[in-house]
Every structure is written in C-alpha cells, then in structure tokens.
Scaffold this motif. Sequence first.
Motif, PDB file in Angstrom:
ATOM      1  N   THR A   6       0.810  -1.224   0.000  1.00 17.18           N
ATOM      2  CA  THR A   6       0.000   0.000   0.000  1.00 17.18           C
ATOM      3  C   THR A   6       0.840   1.270   0.000  1.00 17.18           C
ATOM      4  O   THR A   6       0.286   2.372  -0.052  1.00 17.18           O
ATOM      5  CB  THR A   6      -0.986   0.042   1.187  1.00 17.18           C
ATOM      6  N   ALA A   7       2.178   1.146   0.043  1.00 10.85           N
ATOM      7  CA  ALA A   7       3.030   2.323  -0.176  1.00 10.85           C
ATOM      8  C   ALA A   7       3.010   2.716  -1.648  1.00 10.85           C
ATOM      9  O   ALA A   7       3.377   3.839  -2.005  1.00 10.85           O
ATOM     10  CB  ALA A   7       4.461   2.040   0.277  1.00 10.85           C
ATOM     11  N   TYR A   8       2.612   1.785  -2.520  1.00 11.25           N
ATOM     12  CA  TYR A   8       2.513   2.013  -3.958  1.00 11.25           C
ATOM     13  C   TYR A   8       3.791   2.622  -4.547  1.00 11.25           C
ATOM     14  O   TYR A   8       3.740   3.589  -5.326  1.00 11.25           O
ATOM     15  CB  TYR A   8       1.258   2.836  -4.295  1.00 11.25           C
ATOM     16  N   LEU A   9       4.912   2.036  -4.147  1.00  4.58           N
ATOM     17  CA  LEU A   9       6.192   2.376  -4.764  1.00  4.58           C
ATOM     18  C   LEU A   9       6.376   1.463  -5.974  1.00  4.58           C
ATOM     19  O   LEU A   9       6.346   0.237  -5.831  1.00  4.58           O
ATOM     20  CB  LEU A   9       7.341   2.154  -3.777  1.00  4.58           C
ATOM     21  N   PRO A  10       6.564   2.016  -7.162  1.00  2.00           N
ATOM     22  CA  PRO A  10       6.739   1.170  -8.348  1.00  2.00           C
ATOM     23  C   PRO A  10       7.909   0.201  -8.190  1.00  2.00           C
ATOM     24  O   PRO A  10       8.864   0.477  -7.455  1.00  2.00           O
ATOM     25  CB  PRO A  10       7.015   2.190  -9.463  1.00  2.00           C
ATOM     26  N   ARG A  11       7.824  -0.911  -8.884  1.00  2.00           N
ATOM     27  CA  ARG A  11       8.831  -1.968  -8.776  1.00  2.00           C
ATOM     28  C   ARG A  11      10.248  -1.441  -9.031  1.00  2.00           C
ATOM     29  O   ARG A  11      11.181  -1.779  -8.308  1.00  2.00           O
ATOM     30  CB  ARG A  11       8.512  -3.087  -9.773  1.00  2.00           C
ATOM     31  N   ASP A  12      10.401  -0.573 -10.054  1.00  2.00           N
ATOM     32  CA  ASP A  12      11.744  -0.079 -10.360  1.00  2.00           C
ATOM     33  C   ASP A  12      12.284   0.828  -9.263  1.00  2.00           C
ATOM     34  O   ASP A  12      13.488   0.848  -8.993  1.00  2.00           O
ATOM     35  CB  ASP A  12      11.764   0.638 -11.716  1.00  2.00           C
ATOM     36  N   VAL A  13      11.389   1.560  -8.599  1.00  2.00           N
ATOM     37  CA  VAL A  13      11.804   2.413  -7.479  1.00  2.00           C
ATOM     38  C   VAL A  13      12.232   1.549  -6.298  1.00  2.00           C
ATOM     39  O   VAL A  13      13.262   1.810  -5.658  1.00  2.00           O
ATOM     40  CB  VAL A  13      10.671   3.377  -7.065  1.00  2.00           C
ATOM     41  N   ARG A  14      11.453   0.504  -6.013  1.00  6.78           N
ATOM     42  CA  ARG A  14      11.839  -0.400  -4.924  1.00  6.78           C
ATOM     43  C   ARG A  14      13.185  -1.043  -5.213  1.00  6.78           C
ATOM     44  O   ARG A  14      14.053  -1.136  -4.328  1.00  6.78           O
ATOM     45  CB  ARG A  14      10.773  -1.485  -4.721  1.00  6.78           C
ATOM     46  N   LYS A  15      13.361  -1.481  -6.441  1.00  3.54           N
ATOM     47  CA  LYS A  15      14.613  -2.158  -6.810  1.00  3.54           C
ATOM     48  C   LYS A  15      15.798  -1.221  -6.697  1.00  3.54           C
ATOM     49  O   LYS A  15      16.843  -1.581  -6.143  1.00  3.54           O
ATOM     50  CB  LYS A  15      14.499  -2.707  -8.233  1.00  3.54           C
ATOM     51  N   ALA A  16      15.657  -0.005  -7.210  1.00  6.50           N
ATOM     52  CA  ALA A  16      16.754   0.962  -7.188  1.00  6.50           C
ATOM     53  C   ALA A  16      17.157   1.342  -5.765  1.00  6.50           C
ATOM     54  O   ALA A  16      18.324   1.663  -5.504  1.00  6.50           O
ATOM     55  CB  ALA A  16      16.362   2.216  -7.969  1.00  6.50           C
ATOM     56  N   ASN A  17      16.187   1.300  -4.848  1.00  6.41           N
ATOM     57  CA  ASN A  17      16.449   1.708  -3.460  1.00  6.41           C
ATOM     58  C   ASN A  17      16.586   0.527  -2.496  1.00  6.41           C
ATOM     59  O   ASN A  17      16.662   0.721  -1.290  1.00  6.41           O
ATOM     60  CB  ASN A  17      15.333   2.647  -2.983  1.00  6.41           C
ATOM     61  N   HIS A  18      16.591  -0.687  -3.059  1.00  5.86           N
ATOM     62  CA  HIS A  18      16.748  -1.909  -2.249  1.00  5.86           C
ATOM     63  C   HIS A  18      15.664  -2.016  -1.176  1.00  5.86           C
ATOM     64  O   HIS A  18      15.945  -2.379  -0.024  1.00  5.86           O
ATOM     65  CB  HIS A  18      18.145  -1.955  -1.612  1.00  5.86           C
ATOM     66  N   ILE A  19      14.443  -1.681  -1.563  1.00  6.53           N
ATOM     67  CA  ILE A  19      13.311  -1.777  -0.638  1.00  6.53           C
ATOM     68  C   ILE A  19      12.554  -3.072  -0.923  1.00  6.53           C
ATOM     69  O   ILE A  19      12.165  -3.340  -2.069  1.00  6.53           O
ATOM     70  CB  ILE A  19      12.369  -0.561  -0.793  1.00  6.53           C
ATOM     71  N   HIS A  20      12.341  -3.861   0.102  1.00  5.20           N
ATOM     72  CA  HIS A  20      11.599  -5.119  -0.023  1.00  5.20           C
ATOM     73  C   HIS A  20      10.118  -4.864   0.268  1.00  5.20           C
ATOM     74  O   HIS A  20       9.765  -3.911   0.966  1.00  5.20           O
ATOM     75  CB  HIS A  20      12.179  -6.157   0.929  1.00  5.20           C
ATOM     76  N   MET A  21       9.251  -5.723  -0.253  1.00  5.83           N
ATOM     77  CA  MET A  21       7.815  -5.487  -0.137  1.00  5.83           C
ATOM     78  C   MET A  21       7.062  -6.763   0.208  1.00  5.83           C
ATOM     79  O   MET A  21       7.374  -7.836  -0.309  1.00  5.83           O
ATOM     80  CB  MET A  21       7.305  -4.904  -1.467  1.00  5.83           C
ATOM     81  N   VAL A  22       6.079  -6.633   1.098  1.00  6.50           N
ATOM     82  CA  VAL A  22       5.130  -7.724   1.341  1.00  6.50           C
ATOM     83  C   VAL A  22       3.753  -7.251   0.864  1.00  6.50           C
ATOM     84  O   VAL A  22       3.324  -6.147   1.194  1.00  6.50           O
ATOM     85  CB  VAL A  22       5.088  -8.151   2.827  1.00  6.50           C
ATOM     86  N   PRO A  23       3.062  -8.053   0.058  1.00 11.07           N
ATOM     87  CA  PRO A  23       1.805  -7.597  -0.545  1.00 11.07           C
ATOM     88  C   PRO A  23       0.572  -7.876   0.314  1.00 11.07           C
ATOM     89  O   PRO A  23       0.467  -8.926   0.947  1.00 11.07           O
ATOM     90  CB  PRO A  23       1.733  -8.408  -1.841  1.00 11.07           C
ATOM     91  N   LEU A  24      -0.356  -6.923   0.314  1.00 10.47           N
ATOM     92  CA  LEU A  24      -1.696  -7.187   0.792  1.00 10.47           C
ATOM     93  C   LEU A  24      -2.474  -7.847  -0.345  1.00 10.47           C
ATOM     94  O   LEU A  24      -1.967  -7.945  -1.467  1.00 10.47           O
ATOM     95  CB  LEU A  24      -2.389  -5.903   1.245  1.00 10.47           C
ATOM     96  N   ASN A  25      -3.686  -8.290  -0.071  1.00  7.46           N
ATOM     97  CA  ASN A  25      -4.463  -9.065  -1.038  1.00  7.46           C
ATOM     98  C   ASN A  25      -5.812  -8.423  -1.329  1.00  7.46           C
ATOM     99  O   ASN A  25      -6.432  -7.813  -0.457  1.00  7.46           O
ATOM    100  CB  ASN A  25      -4.708 -10.480  -0.491  1.00  7.46           C
ATOM    101  N   VAL A  26      -6.256  -8.590  -2.574  1.00  7.27           N
ATOM    102  CA  VAL A  26      -7.633  -8.255  -2.938  1.00  7.27           C
ATOM    103  C   VAL A  26      -8.294  -9.529  -3.431  1.00  7.27           C
ATOM    104  O   VAL A  26      -7.683 -10.310  -4.154  1.00  7.27           O
ATOM    105  CB  VAL A  26      -7.702  -7.150  -4.009  1.00  7.27           C
ATOM    106  N   ILE A  27      -9.539  -9.743  -2.998  1.00  4.47           N
ATOM    107  CA  ILE A  27     -10.232 -10.986  -3.322  1.00  4.47           C
ATOM    108  C   ILE A  27     -11.509 -10.679  -4.097  1.00  4.47           C
ATOM    109  O   ILE A  27     -12.432 -10.044  -3.582  1.00  4.47           O
ATOM    110  CB  ILE A  27     -10.569 -11.783  -2.042  1.00  4.47           C
ATOM    111  N   PHE A  28     -11.529 -11.089  -5.376  1.00  4.36           N
ATOM    112  CA  PHE A  28     -12.728 -11.003  -6.212  1.00  4.36           C
ATOM    113  C   PHE A  28     -13.391 -12.377  -6.208  1.00  4.36           C
ATOM    114  O   PHE A  28     -12.853 -13.321  -6.787  1.00  4.36           O
ATOM    115  CB  PHE A  28     -12.369 -10.621  -7.644  1.00  4.36           C
TER     116      PHE A  28
END
Length: 281
Positions: free
Chosen positions: A10-32
């Motif tokens: 939910t920080a909504y940091l794009p993948r390339d931004v996370r990668k460039a800054n060495h930020i790891h991410m755990v995802p929340l879920n949406v259920i349809f």
Amino acid sequence: MKTAVITDSTAYLPRDVRKANHIHMVPLNVIFGHESYQEEVDINADDFYDMVKEGGELPKTSQPSIGIMTQKLEELSQDYDAVISIHLSSGISGTYQAMVTAGEMVEEIDVHVFDSEISCHMQGFYALEAAELADNGATPDQIIHRLNEMKQSMSAYFMVDDLSHLQRGGRLNGAQAFVGSLLQVKPVLHFVDTKIVPFEKIRTRKKAIKKIVSLFEEKVEEGGTYKACLIHANRPEEAAELKKELEEKHDNVEVVLSYFGPVIGTHLGEGAMGLGWYRQS
C-alpha cells in the motif's frame, strides 16, 4: 550493521523504485469472489479498476499472512543484521501488528516495525528515507528516530468521489450514502490517531480538491522545503495537471505523482484524489 528496509504494497512504490532503493515489499491481497490476488504482484491499479467496472462488485481485502512475513524475514536474515519494516496505519489494517508478531518469531534478525499511521505514497516517503539512511550506514535506532521526526510534519487529505464504496465497505450507512449522493457531497478525509476520519463535507468535487490544496498551501507558505505527493484513483491526467500547477506556484515544493492501488482503492473508489506532504527542512 547491515539494515534492510521492508514496506507493504500500500506504499505504492513502483517496482523499479523499490529495486533501485533496495526496498523489499510484502503484498496485501484483494479478493474477487473466490480469486485472491497479491497487490502489486498479481494485480496492478489499472487491472483493478477495469475489473471493478466489468464485475460491478467490490472485492474484499486482506493483510499479508504471518507466514509470508516470516518467510521474508528469514530470507533477509541471510544477508542482513536488522530490518526496518514500515506499514500502513495500524488503525485501518492488522498488517503492522502481524509484522510485530512475525518479528518475534524470527530470531535470526533484529526487526524494528514502524507504524506510518498513514498509507499510500506518504508511507512510501518513509520507506525511501529509511532506505537512503540504511544505505549510508545509519543504525536502526537512528533510522526510527528520523522517521519519527518526519511524522511530526506528515499530513494527507483525501477526497472521495463515489460514496457507494465507503458505504459498501461498511464505513457509511446506506441512508447517508443516498443523501450524500443527492447533495453531491464529496467528503474530505484525513488520518487522526491512526484512523481515517471525516475532515469536512463539501458539496462538489472541484470545491473539495480546492479545499485540500488550500490546506497544503497554508502550510508551505510558512516557509521551509516540502515533499508532496498527489495521489489519484484512475485520474492520471487530472493529477498531472494539478501537480504542474502546484510546482509552478511553489518553488519550495517537490511534487510526485502516485495512485490509490487495489487495496486502498477498494475503500475509496475510482475518482478519489489525495494530497500529502511533509517538511524536509
């Protein structure tokens, strides 16, 4: 000491931004229905808004499992001594507390969990700051101290365009939603003590956005330099135009664009707009 930085989707940091800054991410879920999607992994914001339009039904949301969190911590323990884990407000999700529990279960790494007391790219600002400090050799205590400093000037206001999302999400009763829709009420919301609460009810979208901008301008005109973020729910052109206006008017502000992704978009709905900021100096 080598320190890793984690945030959630939910920080909504794009993948390339996370990668460039060495930020790891755990995802929340949406259920349809019976299908669960990991936010920012299996589903992005564009897919989400398309699916809501096609299906006509709002999904449910859920926090990451403790199992996913402990797995991430165990992986990081191979290369890091400590973790700063930054999450959306504990008043709107159990994600923060789940990471606290996961941190107690994984003994191989020193886990520091930070409650952003906010969400979206404002949460991302904390993660980016933490990553820069960690890269420069700051200790976990020094990083947490700086994040708490940032919190003193961190503010965000959101305008909700479609009251039905708040109503269907259990945050507004049916009568209020019906009357609000008739009156074209566009509630402005903000975070207080970790929870999202109404700030003001405004009659039109244009006036609601104008109110949010005026709150921002009152603050930046006090002096200092600021980082700000315009956040939109599937309204990229409108957000980009407002960004341009703000930057042309205020030379002491750096504005970035971001979005309400699937989890937060479930509760705010398409058309929502937000503006958040903090003082850098």
